[in-house]
Design an enzyme around this catalytic site. Sequence first.
Site, PDB file in Angstrom:
ATOM      1  CG  ASP A  87      -1.943  -1.099   1.382  1.00 63.16           C
ATOM      2  OD1 ASP A  87      -1.823  -2.151   0.699  1.00 63.16           O
ATOM      3  OD2 ASP A  87      -2.997  -0.892   2.006  1.00 63.16           O
ATOM      4  CG  HIS A  89      -3.379   3.978   1.355  1.00 62.93           C
ATOM      5  ND1 HIS A  89      -4.645   3.965   0.985  1.00 62.93           N
ATOM      6  CD2 HIS A  89      -3.222   2.585   2.072  1.00 62.93           C
ATOM      7  CE1 HIS A  89      -5.048   2.733   1.127  1.00 62.93           C
ATOM      8  NE2 HIS A  89      -4.593   2.017   1.764  1.00 62.93           N
ATOM      9  CG  ASP A 115      -5.475  -0.347  -1.065  1.00 64.94           C
ATOM     10  OD1 ASP A 115      -6.273  -0.385  -1.935  1.00 64.94           O
ATOM     11  OD2 ASP A 115      -5.610  -0.634   0.050  1.00 64.94           O
ATOM     12  CG  ASP A 118      -9.117   6.730  -0.968  1.00 66.65           C
ATOM     13  OD1 ASP A 118      -9.587   7.816  -1.478  1.00 66.65           O
ATOM     14  OD2 ASP A 118      -9.771   5.559  -1.523  1.00 66.65           O
ATOM     15  NE  ARG A 119      -7.671   6.846   5.909  1.00 64.04           N
ATOM     16  CZ  ARG A 119      -7.591   5.986   6.783  1.00 64.04           C
ATOM     17  NH1 ARG A 119      -7.380   4.629   6.471  1.00 64.04           N
ATOM     18  NH2 ARG A 119      -7.444   6.749   8.193  1.00 64.04           N
ATOM     19  CG  ASN A 147      -9.183  -2.316  -0.398  1.00 62.68           C
ATOM     20  OD1 ASN A 147      -8.087  -2.358  -0.282  1.00 62.68           O
ATOM     21  ND2 ASN A 147      -9.997  -1.895   0.694  1.00 62.68           N
ATOM     22  CG  HIS A 148      -8.496   2.327  -0.572  1.00 66.24           C
ATOM     23  ND1 HIS A 148      -9.036   3.438  -0.043  1.00 66.24           N
ATOM     24  CD2 HIS A 148      -8.189   1.470   0.385  1.00 66.24           C
ATOM     25  CE1 HIS A 148      -9.273   3.144   1.108  1.00 66.24           C
ATOM     26  NE2 HIS A 148      -8.747   1.976   1.466  1.00 66.24           N
ATOM     27  CG  HIS A 196      -4.992  -4.823  -2.285  1.00 67.05           C
ATOM     28  ND1 HIS A 196      -3.887  -3.978  -2.009  1.00 67.05           N
ATOM     29  CD2 HIS A 196      -5.899  -4.737  -1.262  1.00 67.05           C
ATOM     30  CE1 HIS A 196      -4.156  -2.976  -0.983  1.00 67.05           C
ATOM     31  NE2 HIS A 196      -5.479  -3.486  -0.628  1.00 67.05           N
ATOM     32  NE  ARG A 249      -9.494  -5.863   5.563  1.00 61.17           N
ATOM     33  CZ  ARG A 249      -8.724  -5.003   5.662  1.00 61.17           C
ATOM     34  NH1 ARG A 249      -8.908  -3.650   5.304  1.00 61.17           N
ATOM     35  NH2 ARG A 249      -7.445  -5.346   5.706  1.00 61.17           N
ATOM     36  CG  HIS A 276      -6.175  -5.427   2.177  1.00 60.65           C
ATOM     37  ND1 HIS A 276      -6.686  -4.517   1.890  1.00 60.65           N
ATOM     38  CD2 HIS A 276      -6.989  -6.274   2.474  1.00 60.65           C
ATOM     39  CE1 HIS A 276      -8.088  -4.696   2.190  1.00 60.65           C
ATOM     40  NE2 HIS A 276      -8.213  -5.989   2.391  1.00 60.65           N
TER      41      HIS A 276
HETATM   42 MN   LIG Z   1      -6.501  -2.302   1.085  1.00 62.59          MN
END
Ligand SMILES: [Mn+2]
Length: 468
Positions: A87, A89, A115, A118-119, A147-148, A196, A249, A276
């Site tokens: 990740d 992010h 990923d 985001d964040r 997943n993002h 991921h 999740r 992840h």
């Molecule tokens: Mn993730």
Amino acid sequence: MEPLLDPCDDRACKDFEPPPALPLSTELLFPTSGSKVPDWRLVNQHVTKEGRINKEDFVTIITEVTDLMKNEPNLLEMEEPVVIVGDIHGQYYDLCHLIEKAGDPETTNYLFMGDYVDRGIFSVECIILLYCLKLNYPETFVLLRGNHECRNMTDHFTFREETIRKFDQEVYDLIMESFDALPLSCLAGKKYFAMHGGISPELKKIEQINKLDRFKEPPLDGLMCDLLWADPADDDNATKTEYIDNEERECSFVFGKKPCKKLLDKNNLMTIVRAHQVQIEGYKMHRWDGASTFPYVITIFSAPNYCDYYSNKASVLILESGNVSIKQYDQSDHPYYLPDQVDIFTWSMPFLAEKVISMLSYIVNKLGEEDVDDADSKAALANLAKDVKKGRANKLKSKVKVFARMQKMFTTLKDESELILKLKGMAPDGKIPRGLLLEGRPAIKDALKEFNRAKEVDKINERRPKGK
Ligand SMILES: [Mn+2]
């Protein structure tokens, strides 16, 4: 590239170079005429200084990458040696540091496991750099879907807002189309199966993955969902777990040793490499057969001090001549922005509000103690007091209480503005945990104390957003 001017000569940090004054010109970005391969090193330099690129050029980059990835299979294959990354992010400055440390992409194979956005507040910059690299090295620079990388998550978290602020909705929609084109998994060095999230009860032979139609928003269940969302079981539970519902999740599964071993054996694989989940050391070897055995699963997480909050290390996995090694790294400095890019005036409101409230509360407290000289007024007041004394006193009392509470909140907001902004930045809806402001400093300090605490506070952000 000319930096921004400093006409009043009043920059506070003179040794820090101002951002470039203009977006990178198209001629410099695509130096070879007729070619849509960007000069990624120049883009990297420019964006690192907080420079922008033109919308038209970004659109070209996104559509070129989408076309390229559309032709990739769902399950890619890569040869060793390869650097495998978890990740990111939106931590652009850490991504630059990673690439510097792990090897020049011109001569190093890279496999990113999703990923990217985001964040972190530099998600757009991460996409710019990663896509420029993909266009330069289409075969040896591989990007998988996390997943993002979808509409649901980027809308719930920060990436949609960030893209619209820096570009517009059209650019956001194009990036979402490019995310739909990201492949789902990769077989690295013939033995290392990367994705991921994790494996799926539907998965028997890995070639099955190529039968999926991946060009869509990831579904709420099934093989495609599990590849992006599943997690391995805790070490303590791995032996007794097969597949159980992934409660954290709120979708997909937690998988244990038995199904993992079965899949690895059946497909002649060594191990599963995935991302992840944040790890304090930046990686985790899930050794379910004992401390000295080879792990069934390896988790790699490549965002150091995740969200400026977790104090975790980051790592990449290096796969070379059948051996795995881990390279760890710490966080890099990055430009500071107030959460939600709030301006300094809005940010200073609690300071002002605290003063106003303390003035109001002074007036309320004084009311009723006042000396009244003239006799008529005195009598009128006395009558009034008789009639409404009880009711008014109670009203006043409750007002004083409300003011006192507000004052406490504003004092906390003022004194702890930095800590509170950090906490606010953690929450996707930008709200701070209820009651924390009234508890004051110790409670806030405590909430920011350590990795496990961070993880606890942040748990809500690991699940799939509801109702979508
Ligand atoms: Mn993730």
